[in-house]
Design a protein around this motif. Structure first.
Motif, PDB file in Angstrom:
ATOM      1  N   LEU A 200       4.155 -12.501 -22.655  1.00 49.13           N
ATOM      2  CA  LEU A 200       4.843 -12.743 -21.397  1.00 49.13           C
ATOM      3  C   LEU A 200       5.081 -11.430 -20.662  1.00 49.13           C
ATOM      4  O   LEU A 200       5.438 -10.430 -21.263  1.00 49.13           O
ATOM      5  CB  LEU A 200       6.191 -13.383 -21.744  1.00 49.13           C
ATOM      6  N   SER A 201       4.856 -11.437 -19.356  1.00 49.12           N
ATOM      7  CA  SER A 201       4.998 -10.199 -18.611  1.00 49.12           C
ATOM      8  C   SER A 201       5.513 -10.496 -17.207  1.00 49.12           C
ATOM      9  O   SER A 201       5.505 -11.631 -16.749  1.00 49.12           O
ATOM     10  CB  SER A 201       3.608  -9.544 -18.539  1.00 49.12           C
ATOM     11  N   LYS A 202       5.981  -9.429 -16.539  1.00 56.91           N
ATOM     12  CA  LYS A 202       6.305  -9.587 -15.115  1.00 56.91           C
ATOM     13  C   LYS A 202       5.238  -8.880 -14.297  1.00 56.91           C
ATOM     14  O   LYS A 202       5.324  -8.781 -13.089  1.00 56.91           O
ATOM     15  CB  LYS A 202       7.673  -8.969 -14.829  1.00 56.91           C
ATOM     16  N   ASN A 203       4.226  -8.361 -15.014  1.00 58.37           N
ATOM     17  CA  ASN A 203       3.243  -7.484 -14.394  1.00 58.37           C
ATOM     18  C   ASN A 203       1.890  -8.196 -14.245  1.00 58.37           C
ATOM     19  O   ASN A 203       1.134  -8.344 -15.194  1.00 58.37           O
ATOM     20  CB  ASN A 203       3.123  -6.246 -15.299  1.00 58.37           C
ATOM     21  N   ASN A 204       1.577  -8.628 -13.026  1.00 58.44           N
ATOM     22  CA  ASN A 204       0.323  -9.364 -12.788  1.00 58.44           C
ATOM     23  C   ASN A 204      -0.904  -8.504 -13.082  1.00 58.44           C
ATOM     24  O   ASN A 204      -1.934  -9.010 -13.547  1.00 58.44           O
ATOM     25  CB  ASN A 204       0.268  -9.842 -11.339  1.00 58.44           C
ATOM     26  N   THR A 205      -0.791  -7.208 -12.800  1.00 62.85           N
ATOM     27  CA  THR A 205      -1.911  -6.282 -13.008  1.00 62.85           C
ATOM     28  C   THR A 205      -2.315  -6.250 -14.482  1.00 62.85           C
ATOM     29  O   THR A 205      -3.498  -6.259 -14.814  1.00 62.85           O
ATOM     30  CB  THR A 205      -1.505  -4.867 -12.538  1.00 62.85           C
ATOM     31  N   GLU A 206      -1.304  -6.272 -15.334  1.00 66.42           N
ATOM     32  CA  GLU A 206      -1.554  -6.245 -16.774  1.00 66.42           C
ATOM     33  C   GLU A 206      -2.352  -7.499 -17.194  1.00 66.42           C
ATOM     34  O   GLU A 206      -3.277  -7.418 -17.996  1.00 66.42           O
ATOM     35  CB  GLU A 206      -0.189  -6.242 -17.459  1.00 66.42           C
TER      36      GLU A 206
ATOM     37  N   VAL B 158      -0.986 -11.925  -4.148  1.00 62.09           N
ATOM     38  CA  VAL B 158      -1.275 -11.748  -5.583  1.00 62.09           C
ATOM     39  C   VAL B 158      -2.721 -11.272  -5.760  1.00 62.09           C
ATOM     40  O   VAL B 158      -2.995 -10.363  -6.554  1.00 62.09           O
ATOM     41  CB  VAL B 158      -1.003 -13.055  -6.374  1.00 62.09           C
ATOM     42  N   LEU B 159      -3.629 -11.839  -4.978  1.00 64.67           N
ATOM     43  CA  LEU B 159      -5.035 -11.413  -5.082  1.00 64.67           C
ATOM     44  C   LEU B 159      -5.185  -9.936  -4.701  1.00 64.67           C
ATOM     45  O   LEU B 159      -5.889  -9.185  -5.374  1.00 64.67           O
ATOM     46  CB  LEU B 159      -5.925 -12.284  -4.197  1.00 64.67           C
ATOM     47  N   LYS B 160      -4.499  -9.526  -3.632  1.00 65.97           N
ATOM     48  CA  LYS B 160      -4.546  -8.114  -3.205  1.00 65.97           C
ATOM     49  C   LYS B 160      -4.034  -7.218  -4.333  1.00 65.97           C
ATOM     50  O   LYS B 160      -4.594  -6.174  -4.617  1.00 65.97           O
ATOM     51  CB  LYS B 160      -3.654  -7.904  -1.972  1.00 65.97           C
ATOM     52  N   GLU B 161      -2.955  -7.694  -4.978  1.00 66.15           N
ATOM     53  CA  GLU B 161      -2.307  -6.895  -6.023  1.00 66.15           C
ATOM     54  C   GLU B 161      -3.225  -6.699  -7.236  1.00 66.15           C
ATOM     55  O   GLU B 161      -3.327  -5.604  -7.783  1.00 66.15           O
ATOM     56  CB  GLU B 161      -1.020  -7.636  -6.440  1.00 66.15           C
ATOM     57  N   ILE B 162      -3.929  -7.756  -7.642  1.00 67.10           N
ATOM     58  CA  ILE B 162      -4.715  -7.662  -8.888  1.00 67.10           C
ATOM     59  C   ILE B 162      -6.165  -7.243  -8.639  1.00 67.10           C
ATOM     60  O   ILE B 162      -6.887  -6.911  -9.576  1.00 67.10           O
ATOM     61  CB  ILE B 162      -4.670  -8.985  -9.699  1.00 67.10           C
ATOM     62  N   LYS B 163      -6.577  -7.257  -7.364  1.00 67.87           N
ATOM     63  CA  LYS B 163      -7.980  -6.989  -7.024  1.00 67.87           C
ATOM     64  C   LYS B 163      -8.564  -5.720  -7.676  1.00 67.87           C
ATOM     65  O   LYS B 163      -9.696  -5.759  -8.184  1.00 67.87           O
ATOM     66  CB  LYS B 163      -8.111  -6.918  -5.502  1.00 67.87           C
ATOM     67  N   PRO B 164      -7.823  -4.585  -7.707  1.00 67.77           N
ATOM     68  CA  PRO B 164      -8.405  -3.377  -8.321  1.00 67.77           C
ATOM     69  C   PRO B 164      -8.820  -3.578  -9.783  1.00 67.77           C
ATOM     70  O   PRO B 164      -9.629  -2.803 -10.305  1.00 67.77           O
ATOM     71  CB  PRO B 164      -7.283  -2.339  -8.203  1.00 67.77           C
ATOM     72  N   ASN B 165      -8.236  -4.592 -10.445  1.00 70.16           N
ATOM     73  CA  ASN B 165      -8.570  -4.819 -11.861  1.00 70.16           C
ATOM     74  C   ASN B 165      -9.506  -6.005 -12.074  1.00 70.16           C
ATOM     75  O   ASN B 165      -9.705  -6.457 -13.201  1.00 70.16           O
ATOM     76  CB  ASN B 165      -7.284  -5.044 -12.651  1.00 70.16           C
TER      77      ASN B 165
END
Ligand SMILES: NC(=O)c1ccc[n+]([C@@H]2O[C@H](COP(=O)([O-])OP(=O)(O)OC[C@H]3O[C@@H](n4cnc5c(N)ncnc54)[C@H](OP(=O)(O)O)[C@@H]3O)[C@@H](O)[C@H]2O)c1
Length: 257
Positions: free
Chosen positions: A46-52, A72-79
């Motif tokens: 469980l996390s609060k970190n979408n990137t993770e 959310v897509l913008k946030e995780i896009k680099p990964n």
């Protein structure tokens, strides 16, 4: 396979509970992230970190509210990369808007609360699957496998059909609950029988009638003919409904599409 769920509200939880119930976690790992810490999860990362989640997972199911999807897509896009499969459950947004932000493989799956885990029933409700063109055959199969373990899946290939099927399968549980609620409340006004009792009578009658319609026993017309006698109260009710209901339904559909 690592599967991540971003957004643990009604739908994130529904998918998670079904994955656990169908033992998806036996051979795969489930990761969850949510804005605030959700309750009722054990033995799951469980996390609060979408990137993770985006870094760790091969399949990422985004179950946030529709206006939050693009952020959310913008946030995780680099990964993200073309080997990661994104699924979103957000009603009312087409790929042409999503592709402005993210043009990797993405599918839309519209689940239904009708797929809530129920004892003794493996598959409940319908999940609608709508893939962007760049989703390959293998990924489509994997997604279908995941959702068909706990629901019936239906594929669509255009946004208009997706919207109409969303009304039919995903909004419908709420409409049914409200309609039966209205009926029971109004009926109880005329007697000492309470709302809960009327609810019980209605649920059993609706379920049994649907079972008949779903089998080859009787079709819609045959049921009506068997129940309604000329000048009887059912026929009175049918005449009234025939006059009043089509315009209500038509207005409802026009509000939703
Ligand atoms: N409900 C249905 O029957 C249904 C059916 C089919 C499709 N859908 C679609 O599914 C989506 C989700 O619906 P829902 O009913 O599950 O909504 P919901 O109950 O409000 O859940 C949304 C979840 O997303 C979390 N969240 C918000 N922003 C986030 C962020 N930036 N990062 C991580 N988590 C975040 C929220 O956390 P907090 O609570 O901590 O803010 C909340 O737990 C919607 O787009 C809806 O159109 C819903």
């Amino acid at each position: 396979m690592n599967l991540g769920i971003i957004g643990f509200g009604n739908i994130g939880k529904l998918i998670y509970e079904n994955l656990i119930n169908t033992e998806f976690n036996k051979n795969n790992k489930i990761f969850i992230s949510n804005k605030n810490n959700p309750k009722g999860i054990t033995n799951t990362y469980l996390s609060k970190n979408n990137t993770e989640i985006a870094k760790k997972c091969d399949i990422i199911i985004i179950c946030v509210k529709t206006p939050q999807l693009l952020d959310v897509l913008k946030e995780i896009k680099p990964n993200l990369n073309k080997n990661k499969q994104i699924i979103h459950t957000c009603a009312g947004i087409d790929f042409k808007d999503i592709n402005k932000i993210y043009d990797g493989p993405i599918s839309c799956v519209i689940p239904s609360i009708a797929s809530s885990v129920v004892k003794n029933r493996k598959q409940n409700g319908i999940s609608i699957l709508y893939h962007c063109r760049n989703v390959d055959k293998n990924s489509r199969k994997i997604i279908e496998n995941i959702f068909s373990k706990f629901s019936y899946v239906k594929n669509v290939d255009n946004f208009k059909d997706l919207k109409l099927m969303t009304i039919t399968t995903s909004c419908m549980p709420a409409f049914i609950a409200q309609l039966t609620g209205f009926l029971s409340k109004e009926l109880s006004k005329y007697s000492n029988i309470n709302i809960e009792e009327f609810n019980e009578l209605l649920y059993e009658t609706i379920q049994s009638t649907i079972n008949i319609l779903n089998s080859d026993t009787l079709n819609e017309k045959e049921i009506i003919e068997k129940v309604a006698t000329k000048k009887g109260i059912t026929q009175k009710g049918l005449n009234y409904l025939k006059n009043e209901v089509p315009s209500v339904i038509n207005n409802l559909i026009n509000k939703l599409i």
